[in-house]
Design a protein around this motif. Structure first.
Motif, PDB file in Angstrom:
ATOM      1  N   UNK A 162       0.781  -1.140  -0.113  1.00  0.00           N
ATOM      2  CA  UNK A 162       0.163   0.047   0.097  1.00  0.00           C
ATOM      3  C   UNK A 162       0.743   1.132   0.015  1.00  0.00           C
ATOM      4  N   UNK A 163       0.765   2.061  -0.981  1.00  0.00           N
ATOM      5  CA  UNK A 163       1.413   3.125  -1.185  1.00  0.00           C
ATOM      6  C   UNK A 163       0.966   4.455  -0.966  1.00  0.00           C
ATOM      7  N   UNK A 164       1.477   5.253  -0.115  1.00  0.00           N
ATOM      8  CA  UNK A 164       0.937   6.645   0.135  1.00  0.00           C
ATOM      9  C   UNK A 164       1.848   7.633  -0.895  1.00  0.00           C
ATOM     10  N   UNK A 165       0.979   8.784  -1.384  1.00  0.00           N
ATOM     11  CA  UNK A 165       1.867   9.723  -2.127  1.00  0.00           C
ATOM     12  C   UNK A 165       1.109  10.902  -2.005  1.00  0.00           C
ATOM     13  N   UNK A 166       2.030  12.009  -2.028  1.00  0.00           N
ATOM     14  CA  UNK A 166       1.636  13.434  -1.877  1.00  0.00           C
ATOM     15  C   UNK A 166       1.626  14.196  -3.050  1.00  0.00           C
ATOM     16  N   UNK A 167       0.685  14.899  -3.558  1.00  0.00           N
ATOM     17  CA  UNK A 167       0.428  15.444  -4.802  1.00  0.00           C
ATOM     18  C   UNK A 167       0.711  17.019  -4.755  1.00  0.00           C
ATOM     19  N   UNK A 168       1.634  17.810  -5.203  1.00  0.00           N
ATOM     20  CA  UNK A 168       1.784  19.258  -5.206  1.00  0.00           C
ATOM     21  C   UNK A 168       2.287  19.298  -6.747  1.00  0.00           C
ATOM     22  N   UNK A 169       1.323  18.945  -7.502  1.00  0.00           N
ATOM     23  CA  UNK A 169       1.352  18.812  -8.995  1.00  0.00           C
ATOM     24  C   UNK A 169       2.293  17.587  -9.543  1.00  0.00           C
ATOM     25  N   UNK A 170       3.013  17.128  -8.646  1.00  0.00           N
ATOM     26  CA  UNK A 170       3.634  15.628  -8.858  1.00  0.00           C
ATOM     27  C   UNK A 170       3.470  14.870  -7.702  1.00  0.00           C
ATOM     28  N   UNK A 171       3.317  13.487  -8.216  1.00  0.00           N
ATOM     29  CA  UNK A 171       3.573  12.510  -6.891  1.00  0.00           C
ATOM     30  C   UNK A 171       4.541  12.325  -6.496  1.00  0.00           C
ATOM     31  N   UNK A 172       4.648  12.375  -4.910  1.00  0.00           N
ATOM     32  CA  UNK A 172       6.076  11.879  -4.109  1.00  0.00           C
ATOM     33  C   UNK A 172       5.379  10.584  -3.335  1.00  0.00           C
ATOM     34  N   UNK A 173       6.113   9.681  -3.888  1.00  0.00           N
ATOM     35  CA  UNK A 173       5.845   8.322  -3.263  1.00  0.00           C
ATOM     36  C   UNK A 173       6.464   8.239  -1.939  1.00  0.00           C
ATOM     37  N   UNK A 174       5.664   7.298  -0.761  1.00  0.00           N
ATOM     38  CA  UNK A 174       6.419   6.642   0.166  1.00  0.00           C
ATOM     39  C   UNK A 174       7.064   5.294  -0.361  1.00  0.00           C
ATOM     40  N   UNK A 175       7.645   4.809   0.488  1.00  0.00           N
ATOM     41  CA  UNK A 175       8.108   3.344   0.131  1.00  0.00           C
ATOM     42  C   UNK A 175       7.248   2.269   0.414  1.00  0.00           C
ATOM     43  N   UNK A 176       6.165   2.320   1.067  1.00  0.00           N
ATOM     44  CA  UNK A 176       4.817   1.623   0.970  1.00  0.00           C
ATOM     45  C   UNK A 176       4.955   0.667   2.272  1.00  0.00           C
ATOM     46  N   UNK A 177       4.011   0.078   2.599  1.00  0.00           N
ATOM     47  CA  UNK A 177       3.507  -0.777   3.747  1.00  0.00           C
ATOM     48  C   UNK A 177       3.119  -2.292   2.698  1.00  0.00           C
ATOM     49  N   UNK A 178       4.114  -3.282   3.203  1.00  0.00           N
ATOM     50  CA  UNK A 178       3.733  -4.598   2.391  1.00  0.00           C
ATOM     51  C   UNK A 178       2.759  -5.383   3.386  1.00  0.00           C
ATOM     52  N   UNK A 179       1.644  -5.727   3.316  1.00  0.00           N
ATOM     53  CA  UNK A 179       0.652  -6.296   4.021  1.00  0.00           C
ATOM     54  C   UNK A 179       0.596  -7.898   3.460  1.00  0.00           C
ATOM     55  N   UNK A 180       0.870  -8.844   4.529  1.00  0.00           N
ATOM     56  CA  UNK A 180       0.700 -10.195   3.841  1.00  0.00           C
ATOM     57  C   UNK A 180      -0.320 -10.770   5.031  1.00  0.00           C
ATOM     58  N   UNK A 181      -1.520 -11.264   4.357  1.00  0.00           N
ATOM     59  CA  UNK A 181      -2.528 -11.784   4.973  1.00  0.00           C
ATOM     60  C   UNK A 181      -2.601 -13.355   5.135  1.00  0.00           C
ATOM     61  N   UNK A 182      -2.248 -13.683   6.295  1.00  0.00           N
ATOM     62  CA  UNK A 182      -2.197 -15.533   6.348  1.00  0.00           C
ATOM     63  C   UNK A 182      -3.480 -16.154   6.669  1.00  0.00           C
ATOM     64  N   UNK A 183      -3.834 -17.098   5.931  1.00  0.00           N
ATOM     65  CA  UNK A 183      -5.211 -17.963   6.002  1.00  0.00           C
ATOM     66  C   UNK A 183      -5.201 -18.703   7.183  1.00  0.00           C
TER      67      UNK A 183
END
Lengths: 114, 109
Positions: free
Chosen positions: B88-109
């Motif tokens: 899941x990526x978060x990004x800020x937009x000030x006329x261009x997107x600056x992305x974070x590195x993300x949070x990787x979610x793993x759901x175990x059954x």
């Protein structure tokens, strides 16, 4: 129907070569982008075009030259490829350049420079 | 390029449990905050775009809030399912997107 498509999906080439990556969107969007996913997996903006006009050029070496023949296409040409150019390149589009518009991404092109 | 930090970098969740993670930013000098979901071998897909302090958005079991005064946004997943596994990526937009590195979610059954 694929909204944003890129060709090729994979590109393996030698250092010093010149190569192009093509991007097309069928969403009727005005704005298109090129991103590079770097070695730390960050997505970083390279260029943006709005209605065929360059609006963002994010300190990318001038070996990289984007070209937008019409607003549905944004191609990326890279001259004199270097090892450090190896990365995944993503094309994206949005309805227009407004900041609240979501961007639609292509599948990515994995470039490997040997 | 705006500074965007996401935490944790990764997390594992048991199926059925709820979880949340954070996007933080030192400056609120942007016009919109975007959340994207990125499944392995696919392209990032937009989840939410938020512009106002106090914004809350919801799509199914996933929701997000924005607090520009304190410099964070939370993404919540209620009753996690294996198909929620993604970065899941978060990004800020000030006329261009600056992305974070993300949070990787793993759901175990």
């Amino acid at each position: 129907d694929t909204a944003v498509s890129q060709t090729p999906k994979y590109l393996v080439t030698q250092m010093g070569n010149d190569k192009s990556i093509k991007c097309e969107q069928n969403l009727g969007h005005d704005t298109m982008y090129w991103y590079k996913q770097d070695s730390k997996k960050f997505l970083k903006i390279m260029f943006s075009y709005n209605n065929k006009e360059l609006i963002i050029n994010e300190t990318v070496p001038n070996r990289f030259s984007p070209k937008s023949p019409d607003k549905a296409h944004l191609n990326l040409h890279i001259n004199s490829l270097e090892l450090g150019d190896s990365a995944v390149y993503f094309c994206a589009s949005s309805q227009d350049r407004e900041q609240f518009n979501e961007q639609f991404f292509g599948p990515g092109t994995r470039l490997t420079v040997l | 390029i705006l500074n965007v930090e996401q935490s944790p970098q990764s997390l594992h969740v048991q199926e059925g449990d709820s979880t949340n993670f954070t996007c933080s930013f030192p400056s609120s000098n942007f016009y919109a905050l975007h959340w994207y979901r990125w499944e392995t071998a696919k392209s990032p897909e937009a989840l939410f775009v938020m512009t106002l302090n106090g914004d809350e958005k919801k799509k199914g079991r996933i929701s997000a809030t924005l607090n520009t005064k304190e410099g964070y946004s939370y993404l919540y997943i209620k009753g996690s399912q294996p198909e929620d596994s993604a970065t899941y990526l978060c990004a800020l937009n000030d006329y261009k997107l600056s992305f974070g590195a993300g949070t990787t979610v793993t759901v175990r059954a």
